[in-house]
Design an enzyme around this catalytic site. Structure first.
Site, PDB file in Angstrom:
ATOM      1  N   CYS A   1      42.193  42.499  40.592  1.00  0.00           N
ATOM      2  CA  CYS A   1      43.319  41.148  40.702  1.00  0.00           C
ATOM      3  C   CYS A   1      42.937  40.873  39.002  1.00  0.00           C
ATOM      4  O   CYS A   1      41.665  40.688  39.169  1.00  0.00           O
ATOM      5  CB  CYS A   1      42.996  40.123  41.268  1.00  0.00           C
ATOM      6  SG  CYS A   1      42.028  39.483  41.467  1.00  0.00           S
TER       7      CYS A   1
ATOM      8  N   HIS B   1      32.424  42.300  45.490  1.00  0.00           N
ATOM      9  CA  HIS B   1      32.062  42.786  47.575  1.00  0.00           C
ATOM     10  C   HIS B   1      32.289  44.295  46.951  1.00  0.00           C
ATOM     11  O   HIS B   1      33.168  44.712  47.980  1.00  0.00           O
ATOM     12  CB  HIS B   1      33.091  41.845  48.470  1.00  0.00           C
ATOM     13  CG  HIS B   1      32.862  40.609  49.134  1.00  0.00           C
ATOM     14  ND1 HIS B   1      31.324  40.195  49.485  1.00  0.00           N
ATOM     15  CD2 HIS B   1      33.242  39.641  49.108  1.00  0.00           C
ATOM     16  CE1 HIS B   1      31.021  39.301  49.247  1.00  0.00           C
ATOM     17  NE2 HIS B   1      32.474  38.887  49.174  1.00  0.00           N
TER      18      HIS B   1
ATOM     19  N   HIS C   1      36.440  32.937  43.097  1.00  0.00           N
ATOM     20  CA  HIS C   1      36.828  31.985  44.412  1.00  0.00           C
ATOM     21  C   HIS C   1      36.569  30.429  44.703  1.00  0.00           C
ATOM     22  O   HIS C   1      36.358  29.765  44.753  1.00  0.00           O
ATOM     23  CB  HIS C   1      36.764  32.849  45.695  1.00  0.00           C
ATOM     24  CG  HIS C   1      37.658  33.099  45.857  1.00  0.00           C
ATOM     25  ND1 HIS C   1      38.049  33.978  46.942  1.00  0.00           N
ATOM     26  CD2 HIS C   1      38.991  34.359  44.770  1.00  0.00           C
ATOM     27  CE1 HIS C   1      39.011  35.252  46.634  1.00  0.00           C
ATOM     28  NE2 HIS C   1      39.470  35.143  45.460  1.00  0.00           N
TER      29      HIS C   1
ATOM     30  N   GLU D   1      36.064  30.666  49.653  1.00  0.00           N
ATOM     31  CA  GLU D   1      36.856  29.944  48.727  1.00  0.00           C
ATOM     32  C   GLU D   1      37.252  28.410  49.454  1.00  0.00           C
ATOM     33  O   GLU D   1      37.063  27.110  49.091  1.00  0.00           O
ATOM     34  CB  GLU D   1      37.872  30.274  48.370  1.00  0.00           C
ATOM     35  CG  GLU D   1      39.311  30.024  47.750  1.00  0.00           C
ATOM     36  CD  GLU D   1      39.982  30.968  47.806  1.00  0.00           C
ATOM     37  OE1 GLU D   1      40.631  31.853  47.898  1.00  0.00           O
ATOM     38  OE2 GLU D   1      41.694  29.918  47.821  1.00  0.00           O
TER      39      GLU D   1
ATOM     40  N   THR E   1      43.853  31.809  49.222  1.00  0.00           N
ATOM     41  CA  THR E   1      44.517  31.922  47.825  1.00  0.00           C
ATOM     42  C   THR E   1      44.755  33.415  48.534  1.00  0.00           C
ATOM     43  O   THR E   1      45.646  33.522  48.818  1.00  0.00           O
ATOM     44  CB  THR E   1      44.146  31.896  46.648  1.00  0.00           C
ATOM     45  OG1 THR E   1      42.994  32.815  46.613  1.00  0.00           O
ATOM     46  CG2 THR E   1      44.236  31.068  45.639  1.00  0.00           C
TER      47      THR E   1
ATOM     48  N   CYS F   1      47.397  33.623  46.549  1.00  0.00           N
ATOM     49  CA  CYS F   1      47.879  34.012  45.496  1.00  0.00           C
ATOM     50  C   CYS F   1      48.437  35.438  46.016  1.00  0.00           C
ATOM     51  O   CYS F   1      48.637  36.341  46.103  1.00  0.00           O
ATOM     52  CB  CYS F   1      46.431  34.690  45.353  1.00  0.00           C
ATOM     53  SG  CYS F   1      46.539  35.822  43.656  1.00  0.00           S
TER      54      CYS F   1
ATOM     55  N   ASN G   1      39.405  42.012  51.249  1.00  0.00           N
ATOM     56  CA  ASN G   1      40.533  41.717  51.557  1.00  0.00           C
ATOM     57  C   ASN G   1      40.664  43.832  50.942  1.00  0.00           C
ATOM     58  O   ASN G   1      41.959  44.234  51.918  1.00  0.00           O
ATOM     59  CB  ASN G   1      40.193  41.578  49.471  1.00  0.00           C
ATOM     60  CG  ASN G   1      41.172  42.650  48.939  1.00  0.00           C
ATOM     61  OD1 ASN G   1      41.340  43.163  48.579  1.00  0.00           O
ATOM     62  ND2 ASN G   1      41.964  41.061  47.958  1.00  0.00           N
TER      63      ASN G   1
ATOM     64  N   SER H   1      38.558  44.443  44.934  1.00  0.00           N
ATOM     65  CA  SER H   1      37.143  43.764  44.617  1.00  0.00           C
ATOM     66  C   SER H   1      37.095  45.560  43.286  1.00  0.00           C
ATOM     67  O   SER H   1      35.970  45.686  43.419  1.00  0.00           O
ATOM     68  CB  SER H   1      36.399  43.721  45.196  1.00  0.00           C
ATOM     69  OG  SER H   1      36.382  43.975  46.702  1.00  0.00           O
TER      70      SER H   1
HETATM   71  S1  SF4 Z   1      42.986  33.681  43.235  1.00  0.00           S
HETATM   72 FE1  SF4 Z   1      41.394  35.106  44.043  1.00  0.00          FE
HETATM   73  S2  SF4 Z   1      43.001  37.199  44.626  1.00  0.00           S
HETATM   74 FE2  SF4 Z   1      44.323  35.777  42.859  1.00  0.00          FE
HETATM   75  S3  SF4 Z   1      43.767  36.283  40.848  1.00  0.00           S
HETATM   76 FE3  SF4 Z   1      42.399  34.853  41.468  1.00  0.00          FE
HETATM   77  S4  SF4 Z   1      40.300  35.801  42.037  1.00  0.00           S
HETATM   78 FE4  SF4 Z   1      41.842  37.315  42.368  1.00  0.00          FE
END
Ligand code: SF4
Length: 684
Positions: free
Chosen positions: A12, A36, A69, A120, A155, A183, A213, A255
């Site tokens: 991401c 990870h 995070h 997070e 998120t 997210c 994830n 990841s």
């Molecule tokens: S909140 Fe987490 S999953 Fe969403 S873009 Fe940011 S790092 Fe990636």
């Protein structure tokens, strides 16, 4: 059938951003694993980046990268106290931090939907003060909610899970404020995985088994497509039964480095043996960033390009300033070139315009301070154009066809033909010069302006002329400069307008040519006889400003006086002698000479300068009688008188000398008498 790869597969933007920042900061430590995925971790280690559990384990003064995070506030402060912090916290997560910090400052309770053990969530809770964590709708049933509480989400929580939790809590406390901070990157990845799995015979989820994830993706796909495998890369494909002709879908966890699922993709293609390959519209690694703006959560503040917002300065960098957008998941950035106020400090609140909701890398909302000023300036320019007002500009660059100018930052073109009233040979003479321009063309949509300096010059000259005309009044006496002479008169500049003094109005006397009365460049007084502004004609008279000769003739030429004049005309009865311009007197034929003459020319000729005696002055009838004869006689008489006077003087002298002659004998007498007396003793 083709092998299809999910467009949202792989990193991401938050992870990609953190990885990029870490590689840039290398050598460095990361506070906790940045990612990870064992392959990505190896890459990091090879680049000189190793993970530490606490800030205390990182070398003092070294660089310490904060993962996407985030970390708890305590860890962050500790990291700051001993290391150079490279904050790679995902802007989505930073936005949640700010939300809960604000709630804390307002004394509100915070509820975090998510896993209490997730780093997070711990980071969010550490900033919230009074916070509760709820992992499921069932747990939410047991929660006590205050009336001013704020609900946010981890998120990476599923959107459905969050909705279920929110629904339960809202039922308990209608005044609960809900911020859906899930997210979309995760949601979209999962939705796409579902769709891909539904159309695939074989589904491959690429990623690290340690990644929650990735595991979640695997579970989603397996529910739909029983032949779903979780592989860490191409090396795990040996155990996967793949037959040509199968519909194969590939997705990857947030990841997973893109090279890992690319390897899988290539291998599947090989197995399919020449089966055409179809990828989703976007390259796998680029997709998450490309549509980042659309990931903005519905429950958060929305912004649109062109919107002016008050933002808070968070950080000043070499590129510009990073700012906080109120209620938005992502921070904003104002690049140095877009800053109009270069003295901004951290904590300042400034106005800026949203330019793009995505800076192109998915990291920031792009804003501009200058756009506001430019827009104001543009509005002013448009208003001036519509009102026909001038704009102040500066010549910037000469081009083949004209001059590029700058109106306070807005570009304008002045065609060469519009630069002056005359042909301009060297356009570059205007570069760096300030000038007034009139906009003659303006295209609002293209923001294109064409302006004219010539129009300004013309209008200013016309305005000046109008002002001059408004000051000119019939019968007024004004000063002017003789500009040019013609046979019929003199043109006189009376402050910007040239008026004509006809030759007959130059003097009271006859003027054969204007040059006889005035000369070019001479300043003279003139009376305005008539005005015609439409035809731009002014009739002037110099004569009218000069005293009339007849009004002063008696005083100036008293009867009996002898003056000099010029014979200007001869008539049978006499000669006219000009005493001054406009004042002629007559010398009757009988007065032309001391001798008798048969005709005037026997004594006088035109052009002769003669001395004449004034016999009579009649101003009413404008007549002066003159006499050459009387003048000659008077002068002769005067000469005689002079001679007589000389004689008289001689006589006086004689008279004065006479007593001396008489006295002499007397004076001598005693001498003569004395002489004998003196001699007498000598004789004895
Ligand atoms: S909140 Fe987490 S999953 Fe969403 S873009 Fe940011 S790092 Fe990636």
């Amino acid at each position: 059938m083709p092998v299809r790869v999910a467009a949202s597969a792989g990193w991401c933007f938050g992870v990609k951003r953190a990885m990029d920042m870490a590689f840039k900061a290398a050598p460095a430590c990361s506070l906790g694993p940045l990612i990870h995925n064992s392959d990505a971790v190896k890459d990091l280690e090879n680049a000189g980046i190793r993970a530490v559990e606490t800030p205390g384990e990182a070398p003092e003064g070294g660089r310490l990268v904060i993962r996407s995070h985030g970390v708890t506030q305590q860890e962050y402060l500790l990291a700051q106290s001993r290391c150079q912090v490279v904050d790679a916290t995902c802007p989505y997560v930073s936005a949640i931090h700010r939300m809960v910090e604000k709630a804390k400052s307002e004394g509100r309770e915070v509820i975090v939907a998510g896993q209490a053990s997730h780093p997070e969530v711990q980071g969010i809770v550490s900033r919230a003060g009074n916070a509760q964590v709820v992992a499921s709708a069932a747990e939410a049933q047991t929660l006590r909610v205050t009336d001013n509480a704020l609900l946010v989400s981890q998120t990476t929580l599923g959107g459905d899970e969050f909705s279920a939790i929110a629904q339960v809590l809202k039922a308990k406390q209608p005044r609960l404020e809900i911020k859906n901070t899930v997210c979309r990157a995760t949601e979209e990845r999962q939705a796409e995985a579902r769709e891909l799995a539904a159309h695939s015979d074989l589904m491959l989820v690429v990623g690290d088994k340690m990644s929650a994830n990735t595991r979640r993706l695997y579970e989603i796909c397996r529910e739909i497509c029983p032949k779903t495998y979780l592989v860490s890369g191409a090396e795990d494909l040996d155990g996967v039964e793949v037959k040509p002709g199968l519909n194969i879908g590939i997705t990857a966890g947030a990841s997973t480095p893109c090279r890992k699922y690319e390897e899988v993709f290539t291998r599947m293609n090989d197995i399919e043996n020449n089966v055409p390959v179809q990828q989703e519209a976007n390259a796998p690694q680029a997709a998450p960033e490309a549509d980042f703006a659309s990931q903005v959560d519905e429950s958060l503040q929305k912004y649109r390009p062109g919107q002016v917002v008050t933002v808070k300065v968070l950080q000043i960098t070499d590129e510009g300033v990073n700012v906080e957008l109120p209620g938005y998941k992502m921070d904003g950035q104002i690049k140095t070139d877009d800053l109009s106020d270069t003295d901004v400090k951290v904590g300042d609140e400034i106005e800026a315009e949203v330019v793009k909701l995505n800076d192109g890398n998915g990291n920031y909302v792009l804003l501009s301070q200058k756009n506001i000023i430019n827009r104001k300036l543009w509005d002013e320019i448009v208003a001036k154009y519509e009102n026909g007002e001038y704009v102040e500009a500066e010549g910037k660059e000469a081009t083949k066809g004209g001059l590029l100018c700058d109106i306070g930052g807005v570009r304008t073109f002045v065609p060469a033909s519009q630069l002056a009233n005359h042909y301009v040979d060297k356009i570059d003479q205007f570069v760096g010069k300030p000038m007034k321009l009139k906009i003659i063309e303006l295209d609002k949509s293209k923001k294109r302006i064409v302006a004219s300096r010539k129009a300004v010059l013309k209008e200013e000259a016309a305005a000046r002329k109008q002002e001059i005309w408004s000051k000119l009044e019939k019968d007024a006496v004004v000063k002017g400069i003789v500009r040019r002479l013609t046979d019929f008169g003199a043109f006189v500049d009376v402050g910007g307008v040239d008026g004509l003094v006809h030759v007959t109005n130059l003097s009271w006397g006859r003027v054969a040519h204007p040059s006889d009365a005035v000369s070019v460049g001479e300043e003279i007084e003139v009376k305005i006889l008539d005005l015609d502004p439409e035809k731009e004609r002014v009739s002037l008279s110099r004569k009218a400003t000069l005293p009339k000769p007849w009004t002063v003739a008696e005083e100036k030429y008293p009867v009996g006086s002898i003056v000099e004049g010029k014979v200007v005309r001869i008539q049978p009865f006499g000669a006219f002698v000009e005493l001054e311009s406009g004042l002629d007197g007559l010398v009757h034929i009988s007065q032309c000479s001391t001798q008798r003459v048969n005709k005037v020319e026997d004594a006088l000729n035109v052009g002769d300068i003669v001395r004449v005696k004034v016999l009579d002055v009649d101003p009413e009838r404008k007549r002066i009688s003159l006499s050459v004869r009387a003048a000659l006689e008077d002068e002769a008489m005067a000469e005689t008188d002079d001679i007589t006077d000389e004689y008289a003087i001689d006589e006086d002298v004689q008279e004065a000398e006479a007593p001396a002659e008489e006295a002499t004998p007397e004076a001598e007498a005693p001498a003569e008498e004395a002489a004998p007396e003196a001699e007498a003793p000598t004789e004895e």
